[in-house]
Structure formats: structure tokens, C-alpha cells
Enzyme design. Structure first.
Site, PDB file in Angstrom:
ATOM      1  N   ASP A 203     -37.394 -41.446  -4.865  1.00  0.00           N
ATOM      2  CA  ASP A 203     -36.326 -41.073  -3.940  1.00  0.00           C
ATOM      3  C   ASP A 203     -35.768 -42.301  -3.229  1.00  0.00           C
ATOM      4  O   ASP A 203     -36.462 -42.954  -2.460  1.00  0.00           O
ATOM      5  CB  ASP A 203     -36.871 -40.098  -2.892  1.00  0.00           C
ATOM      6  CG  ASP A 203     -37.116 -38.717  -3.475  1.00  0.00           C
ATOM      7  OD1 ASP A 203     -36.196 -38.177  -4.112  1.00  0.00           O
ATOM      8  OD2 ASP A 203     -38.230 -38.191  -3.302  1.00  0.00           O
TER       9      ASP A 203
ATOM     10  N   ASP B  32     -36.508 -29.892  -6.331  1.00  0.00           N
ATOM     11  CA  ASP B  32     -37.127 -30.938  -5.503  1.00  0.00           C
ATOM     12  C   ASP B  32     -37.146 -30.486  -4.049  1.00  0.00           C
ATOM     13  O   ASP B  32     -36.096 -30.221  -3.482  1.00  0.00           O
ATOM     14  CB  ASP B  32     -36.287 -32.216  -5.676  1.00  0.00           C
ATOM     15  CG  ASP B  32     -36.824 -33.425  -4.933  1.00  0.00           C
ATOM     16  OD1 ASP B  32     -37.921 -33.349  -4.355  1.00  0.00           O
ATOM     17  OD2 ASP B  32     -36.124 -34.461  -4.948  1.00  0.00           O
TER      18      ASP B  32
HETATM   19 ZN    ZN Z   1     -36.047 -36.396  -4.917  1.00  0.00          ZN
END
Ligand code: ZN
Length: 209
Positions: free
Chosen positions: A27, A167
Site C-alpha cells: 500500500d 482490501d
Molecule cells: Zn491495499
């Protein structure tokens, strides 16, 4: 990897590398698209060195088209960007393709699946955010299940085998429901790194398929 211990990044990456997890999800946050900053190219390169797994890079940054090539050069196998963050979606998709990586697009919880119409045939994957992007450790938004079903229906109707990734707030307790709804890839951070036995937690989620 957002929930990994960055003081022991090599150790944590190698732990995932040795697990049954198929991809490593990374991320990247810029403090503009989301109210948090994570890390960039040097950290991605370090993870690339420590693992042979497929590196799935999730960009939560504005103007992603400016950076996608560099993320591929740093080791990304898939680059996913938010359609809310780019005014040049087609250009961004083309830049990722030219770099040789797979292409993903992502939508935030408030963005409807219908926003993907006209894009779906050009991407390999759609990432449905099941929490507001920007922080780890949040609770799963239950309506995300409906979005997965709707997207699977849209892809089927178009004859596409779009990979659906979800997610946010995912653990062994909701993995089965997500796979049943049509998800292919589940991202888990705090439920894995916070588990007494992370490798076992990954096995539990995959066994829910
Ligand atoms: Zn993510």
C-alpha cells in the site's frame, strides 16, 4: 505489508514469502489522496529483494500516471490505481501496460461499481476497497459483499474474467463470504500480522475458498 514491522521488514517479508500467500500486497499512500503517508520506491525495492512472490502494488496517490512506470521498475508485477485519483485513466492504464506489468483499478467504498463501465475490458483486476483507504486495522464494510456480486455479474455479462480483489477489514471470519460472492484475491494486513501464528491465519483464509 502495511501492517508489517518496518524495523524488521526483511524478516516479515521472508515470513510471507515462506507462507501459502500467493501475492504480497503493498500500500503506497501520498498524504493527499488519503490522509496518511506510507512509503515509496526504496521500500518496494527492499521487499522485491526479499521475495520472489507476485508484488501487487496498490497506489493511493494523486496523479498516479506520473509514477506508475517507476513502480514497475522498482519491482511491481501489478500496479493498481484509484479511478478517483486520476483524470487520465486511459493514459494511466496504457502506461502500466507499456511497462510490462498487469493493470488494476480500484474504487473507494462510496464509488459505485457502475463507475467501472467502459474501463473493465482494459484492466486485469478491480480492487474493491472494503474500508476507507488510508489506514490499516479498520472494520469491514458489509455492503462491500454486494459490490463484489455486482461486479462479478458485470464481468460475466461482458464475457470478461476480471480478477476481483477486496482490501480492508478481511480475516478468516469473512473470507468465505467474500469468495462466495465472487472475489478471487483477498488482502489481509492486521489480521495476519496481528495473529499469534500469521502463517496459520493465511492458511485459514485460503482454505475458505
Ligand atoms: Zn491495499
Amino acid at each position: 505489508m502495511l501492517s508489517a514491522d518496518f524495523g524488521h521488514l526483511d524478516r516479515d517479508t521472508k515470513m510471507i514469502d515462506g507462507s501459502s500467500a500467493e501475492w504480497i500486497h503493498i500500500d503506497v499512500m501520498d498524504g493527499v489522496f488519503v490522509p496518511n503517508i506510507s512509503f515509496g520506491f526504496p521500500v518496494l525495492k527492499a521487499i522485491r529483494k526479499a521475495s520472489a512472490k507476485f508484488l501487487d502494488v496498490h497506489l493511493m496517490i494523486v496523479e498516479p500516471e506520473r509514477y506508475v512506470t517507476r513502480f514497475v521498475e522498482a519491482g511491481a508485477d501489478m500496479v493498481t490505481f484509484h479511478i478517483e485519483a486520476s483524470r487520465h485513466t486511459a493514459e494511466c492504464i496504457a502506461a502500466i501496460r507499456r511497462s510490462g506489468a498487469k493493470v488494476g483499478v480500484s474504487i473507494r467504498p462510496k464509488t459505485p461499481v457502475s463507475a467501472l463501465q467502459g474501463i473493465l475490458q482494459d484492466v486485469d483486476m478491480v480492487l474493491i476497497m472494503s474500508v476507507e483507504p488510508g489506514f490499516g486495522g479498520q472494520s469491514f464494510i458489509p455492503e462491500s459483499l454486494d459490490k463484489v456480486r455486482e461486479l462479478r455479474g458485470m464481468a460475466d455479462a461482458a464475457g470478461l474474467d476480471t480478477i476481483i480483489e477486496v482490501d480492508g477489514g478481511i480475516s478468516a471470519s469473512n473470507a468465505a463470504a467474500l469468495f462466495d460472492a465472487g472475489a478471487d484475491v483477498l488482502v489481509a494486513g492486521s489480521s495476519v500480522f496481528g495473529a499469534a501464528d500469521p502463517v496459520e491465519e493465511i492458511d485459514k483464509m485460503l482454505n475458505a475458498r
